[in-house]
Write an enzyme that holds these catalytic residues in place. Sequence first.
Site, mmCIF file in Angstrom:
data_model
loop_
_atom_site.group_PDB
_atom_site.id
_atom_site.type_symbol
_atom_site.label_atom_id
_atom_site.label_comp_id
_atom_site.label_asym_id
_atom_site.label_seq_id
_atom_site.Cartn_x
_atom_site.Cartn_y
_atom_site.Cartn_z
ATOM 1 C CE LYS A 142 -3.839 -2.305 2.218
ATOM 2 N NZ LYS A 142 -4.342 -2.822 3.484
ATOM 3 C CD GLN A 149 -3.912 -4.642 6.549
ATOM 4 O OE1 GLN A 149 -3.919 -3.629 5.859
ATOM 5 N NE2 GLN A 149 -4.300 -5.811 6.083
ATOM 6 C CG ASP A 204 -10.685 -0.524 4.950
ATOM 7 O OD1 ASP A 204 -10.455 -0.969 3.815
ATOM 8 O OD2 ASP A 204 -10.121 -0.924 5.977
HETATM 9 N N1 GUN Z 1 -7.143 -6.883 6.005
HETATM 10 C C1 GUN Z 1 -7.316 -7.612 4.882
HETATM 11 N N2 GUN Z 1 -8.029 -6.912 3.975
HETATM 12 C C2 GUN Z 1 -8.308 -5.722 4.552
HETATM 13 C C3 GUN Z 1 -9.014 -4.560 4.103
HETATM 14 O O1 GUN Z 1 -9.551 -4.489 2.997
HETATM 15 N N3 GUN Z 1 -9.080 -3.549 4.995
HETATM 16 C C4 GUN Z 1 -8.532 -3.620 6.220
HETATM 17 N N4 GUN Z 1 -8.663 -2.563 7.015
HETATM 18 N N5 GUN Z 1 -7.878 -4.661 6.665
HETATM 19 C C5 GUN Z 1 -7.762 -5.713 5.826
#
Ligand code: GUN
Length: 300
Positions: A57, A101, A124
């Site tokens: 990311k 996350q 998200d």
């Molecule tokens: N962990 C795995 N996929 C995601 C996601 O799309 N968002 C978040 N916040 N955590 C994750």
Amino acid sequence: MTKDVAAIIDGKAFAAGLRERIKAEVPKFQEQTGRAPGLAVVLVGDDPASQVYVASKHKATMAAGMKSFEHRLPADTKQEDLIALVEKLNADEAVDGILVQLPLPPHFDEKAVIEAIDPDKDVDGITPVNAGRLALGTEALVSCTPLGCLLMLRDELGDLTGLDAVVVGRSILFGKPMAQLLLQENCTVTMAHSRTRDLPGLLRRADIVIAAVGVPMLIKGDWLKPGAVVLDGGINRLDIEPGEAKGRLVGDVAFEEALPHVRAITPVPGGVGATTIAVLLRNTLVAASMRAGLAKPEGL
Ligand code: GUN
């Protein structure tokens, strides 16, 4: 209509195209506001898979010309300290998007942490406010994986009005928002899940199948309607077989079996999963534009 040869939808190419469009919009945002859009990612603990996601990311955010703020906290961080960080990011004018996350280590109250995120920075689409906005059909930030699926479906099929869609899986980040998005596109939506009685029967009617259950190769080729478009959001690692260093990655759909039946299908890896980070950047740019009182960038 069934084509002789099914298209394999290339998630990587789709994501690359989206990233290019975002990258072209960032300087326009910068010109109007005097700053670049900013994404803050918070990682608690040292889960190896999460570390890989967070590093990807960061790299993608920088490559798009945006600011990346990474916060890595130890696994024994206190709930109130994490909430204090989220509140600091809420108040930080340079931060347009906040992603915590998941999963968090078990001692956290995940719901309380999510609810602390400013909905206007919730890239998200995970806060109750954005889930509510999506359900009501008003402007919402939407979870990245289902939004990526919708963008790919529009690319493949154009107008989705009247099509029968079955979403298999009811998770908060994927199945539920996916169903809401398809409903907004005027699909007839069925949500299936682990307790569904006759999954093959439902799927045989579906023009669109979205698989989001996390059961390796659950969906068989002959369960699919000829000409269906299948998006496979499953990422399952099989047990290690002789001669392999790592178990093979497979989706929720038996891909090889499905190919002769469908119009188009995403592979695993290189399909749905490959689009998520590009959509996260899209959401960050959209959140930044909204916060700055600018129109949503066109074509995103
Ligand atoms: N962990 C795995 N996929 C995601 C996601 O799309 N968002 C978040 N916040 N955590 C994750």
